[in-house]
Design an enzyme around this catalytic site. Structure first.
Site, short mmCIF file in Angstrom:
data_model
loop_
_atom_site.label_atom_id
_atom_site.label_comp_id
_atom_site.label_asym_id
_atom_site.label_seq_id
_atom_site.Cartn_x
_atom_site.Cartn_y
_atom_site.Cartn_z
N GLY B 16 0.98 -1.26 0.21
CA GLY B 16 0.13 -0.07 -0.12
C GLY B 16 0.76 1.37 -0.07
N GLY B 18 -0.25 4.27 0.34
CA GLY B 18 -0.97 5.61 0.75
C GLY B 18 0.00 6.35 1.82
N PHE B 19 -0.81 7.23 2.84
CA PHE B 19 0.34 8.03 3.32
C PHE B 19 1.17 7.12 4.26
CE2 PHE B 19 -3.68 10.85 2.76
CZ PHE B 19 -2.89 11.76 1.81
N VAL B 84 -1.85 -8.04 -3.23
CA VAL B 84 -1.57 -9.09 -2.56
C VAL B 84 -2.75 -9.66 -2.20
CG1 VAL B 84 -0.59 -9.44 -0.17
CG2 VAL B 84 0.56 -8.01 -1.71
N GLU B 175 -18.25 17.30 3.34
CA GLU B 175 -17.52 18.04 2.34
C GLU B 175 -18.37 17.79 0.91
OE1 GLU B 175 -13.07 17.94 4.15
OE2 GLU B 175 -13.79 16.44 2.81
N ASP B 304 -4.72 3.38 8.62
CA ASP B 304 -6.13 3.04 9.15
C ASP B 304 -6.31 1.59 9.35
OD1 ASP B 304 -6.57 5.79 8.64
OD2 ASP B 304 -7.88 5.54 7.09
N ALA B 321 -5.13 11.39 7.79
CA ALA B 321 -3.91 11.32 6.84
C ALA B 321 -2.73 11.76 7.86
CB ALA B 321 -4.23 12.29 5.67
#
Lengths: 453, 453
Positions: B16, B18-19, B84, B175, B304, B321
């Site tokens: 992954g 991501g952040f 994966v 949002e 997360d 994040a």
């Protein structure tokens, strides 16, 4: 059908919001006319820059603009998202799905697609480039090819994954081949570990004896030299005789390639056959000098979908964006004169003549060719001219500004702003050979490191 | 499996980008480590701005950046595009498809998706917003809804097409609801002829008793007031009990709506179940204070996907994040110390504590809420802060520059740059009633004009 008394406005249906349709409708601003503009997309697409979307240089939104927004303040226009399936010239109706609408005037501005010369089955292996969705599909395929090559063990398969064959040596083919070569040779070369992307093979196959056949032979020769200098393999007089999952056939020779992009031929949409009027062999409708269908002065065919002879030169009008724009403006002028009562006699209509301000094609960074009223311009100057002209014609000030600034930035940084593989895909997992399943991921180039098996 | 003698470098597999994954790998730059970074996309996505792609404010490429380009010059990283499917803790391997790779260290940074609370069948009608493809899918649905409403004859059906229900009152839901209201009320209101887009109904359903439950109650109240002032209908303590093609059910009440967007719940990817270790009820892996799986100090869960208790406050670390970024950096520090031999004792590892620099959510133009170390900031100032912070964290200088400039431009011009309906779609053609097939396209609002029937 009959027209009701309290509906005095005549209705014009415009099919297609390309360059011709857009300019026609813009030219009718303020007229007491009921205009319905139908397109199967909600945006106008700036086709000359599609190849930049396909090669990850621009985002779709950079070259596409909502049609509704264009006509937001032109109150005589209604925009409809939909597809016209049949046109009935006798009853003056167009229909699609369950809906049917009558018209007083009709403008057919549907453009053309590529032609596989009767081999439509080649299409899945060799997608063409005519729409935003085509462009993102080609972008996905091109970017996935490098990813798959990075994982590939077998040398021949890896070579095929790194071989890109562009079929067709017109402007789109030349621009695609040049851009693919720049991606492979410059933009992404440091990003991979197992493959050397600079060894990618980019081939451009042209059926005729020169590239860019609509331009002067000297510029064709220059485009050929520029592409060869960049490392593109160009083959002239080369007719594709077969396409399958493993590559392209040229007579008895097979060119193994996983990536084939089709940029050849011209074919009008099948829908036009519902008209039952004469067409040329590409299916384009033969129109008179006023761009209307003979016997149907109320029906115009504008842009690439018409087979149009120039009223002054007696030459066919080329299928170019400026020609389509001029046709849209021409038809708007004709309609405006007739609707204002200045000239009600359809026989007195003027004939259309294309005013050629010049043609140009870009090849790569600092490389382009331009033919401006007989002046031949090449290299950096032509490339700068190409950039300025193309940005100028983008539809909104915002995109003009941002695309230009982005190009300057990417030019300096060797960047591609939109390297995204979007949509569903499945990476071709390499079959393991022997027990070495691990090596799939782990083979590295130029090191003595061994995989842990 | 055994490790060969000439492979002295230890291998870290990071799942992954991501952040968490990105910051972990960046933090290991220069280390003699063999890092394999696997992601199912070829880009890192800046998730906090996904809602802007879904609401046509930004292009996908504005918030997504090729992973390979990030690590172009970090030679100890190999980037693999792939998924994966299984993790074997005992044998220290990860596998997907036919391939299997062993690791010395593993970092699981796979994030979470939304949860339908056991009602996965709601998903097709109520898509979530976790990926670029989700965002373009929602964008397509939202834009098509207005197009379909423009053609719709039946008043109730038209109302349903102009009703947007957002489920979930966290930052994404707030949002989305605010942006949808701005589209309908401002950005496109002059573009249609048959419908008044300002009458669109935007509903935000929140299960709990306040919006933005992770923020201070005063800011929740302000967000509620801001949304209501904009014209969003907010319902608190409102649990969705059903979703079908016609709308949302809340107990016995049906809310007819063609557009439902899911922004509720948290659920870890099913793949994590292959680990066979304790998870919380959302499927997130329970980790120790050092972010490793108990009994497996070589396996970190970052971001997360982990159920993580703050080592200082004993509170759960929020799924934000900045927390994921900090976890990535934390794990990099731990690994760096151990690999350099400074601290080989895994029992001596420090505990992770989240440093909360503040949280913020945007609601609309000039409307946001921010909680910066107990300071509550609202309105224009919070909105400007939100804009600056989010642009700062975008990954490349190019996107920083262009997104910021684009926002300024769009703010002034009430523009949405990416109003494209891409991909395949079929517009729901309205069934004609009686003989009036034509009226489908032709009904206009607020004029006495009649259709020609």
């Amino acid at each position: 059908m009959c027209r009701m008394a309290d509906s005095p406005r005549k209705r014009l249906i415009v099919i297609g919001a390309g360059f011709a349709g857009l300019n026609l409708v813009k030219g009718l601003r303020g007229l007491p006319l009921d205009i319905i503009l139908v397109d199967k997309h909600n945006y106008h697409c700036f086709q000359p820059l599609l190849y930049q979307v396909a090669t990850a240089g621009l985002s779709p939104a950079d070259i596409a603009y909502p049609i509704r927004r264009v006509f937001r303040d032109q109150k005589n226009v209604r925009v409809v998202l939909g597809e016209v399936e049949r046109i009935d010239l006798a009853n003056k109706t167009v229909s699609g799905g369950e809906a049917s609408v009558s018209y007083d005037y009709l403008a057919i501005c549907v453009g053309v697609t590529h032609s596989y010369f009767g081999n439509e089955k080649w299409q899945p292996m060799a997608p063409g480039l005519k729409s935003i969705d085509d462009a993102t599909e080609i972008r996905r395929k091109v970017l996935l090819a490098f990813e798959a090559a990075e994982l590939e063990q077998d040398e021949a398969s890896r070579r095929a994954k790194l071989t890109f064959v562009v079929v067709g040596g017109g402007p789109t083919g030349v621009e695609m081949a040049g851009a693919l070569r720049e991606i492979a040779a410059v933009d992404i070369q440091r990003d991979f570990r197992n493959i050397d992307t600079t060894t990618s093979r980019i081939m451009l196959l042209q059926g005729g004896d020169r590239l860019l056949p609509s331009m002067d032979p000297k510029l064709s020769a220059r485009a050929l030299k520029d592409l060869q200098d960049m490392g593109v393999e160009v083959r002239l007089n080369c007719r594709v005789t077969g396409v399958d999952e493993t590559g392209v056939w040229v007579g008895d020779e097979q060119l193994p390639a996983d990536n084939i992009i089709w940029a050849a031929g011209v074919q009008a949409p099948a829908m036009l056959r519902t008209l039952g009027v004469p067409t040329d062999r590409s299916g384009r409708i033969v129109v008179g000098p006023d761009l209307s269908i003979p016997g149907h002065p109320e029906v115009f065919v504008l842009g690439d979908a018409g087979a149009i002879t120039d009223a002054k030169t007696n030459q066919p009008v080329p299928g170019l964006a400026p020609a389509a724009m001029q046709m849209g403006k021409f038809a708007a002028k004709v309609l405006r004169a007739e609707l204002s009562g200045q000239s009600a006699d359809v026989k007195a209509r003027p004939g259309f003549s294309y005013h050629d301000k010049g043609t140009m094609a870009t090849i790569g960074k600092r490389r382009a060719v331009a033919d401006i009223k007989g002046w031949h311009i090449t290299g950096l100057v032509a490339w700068l001219m190409w950039s300025v002209v193309h940005v100028m014609f983008l539809i909104s000030f915002r995109t003009k500004l941002f695309v230009m600034a982005g190009w300057v930035y990417d030019y300096i940084m060797n960047n591609r702003e939109a390297r995204l593989i979007t949509g569903k895909f499945r990476l071709h997992v390499v079959k393991p050979r022997g027990g070495a399943t691990e090596t799939t991921l782990l083979q590295t180039r130029g090191t003595s490191e061994q995989a842990a098996v």
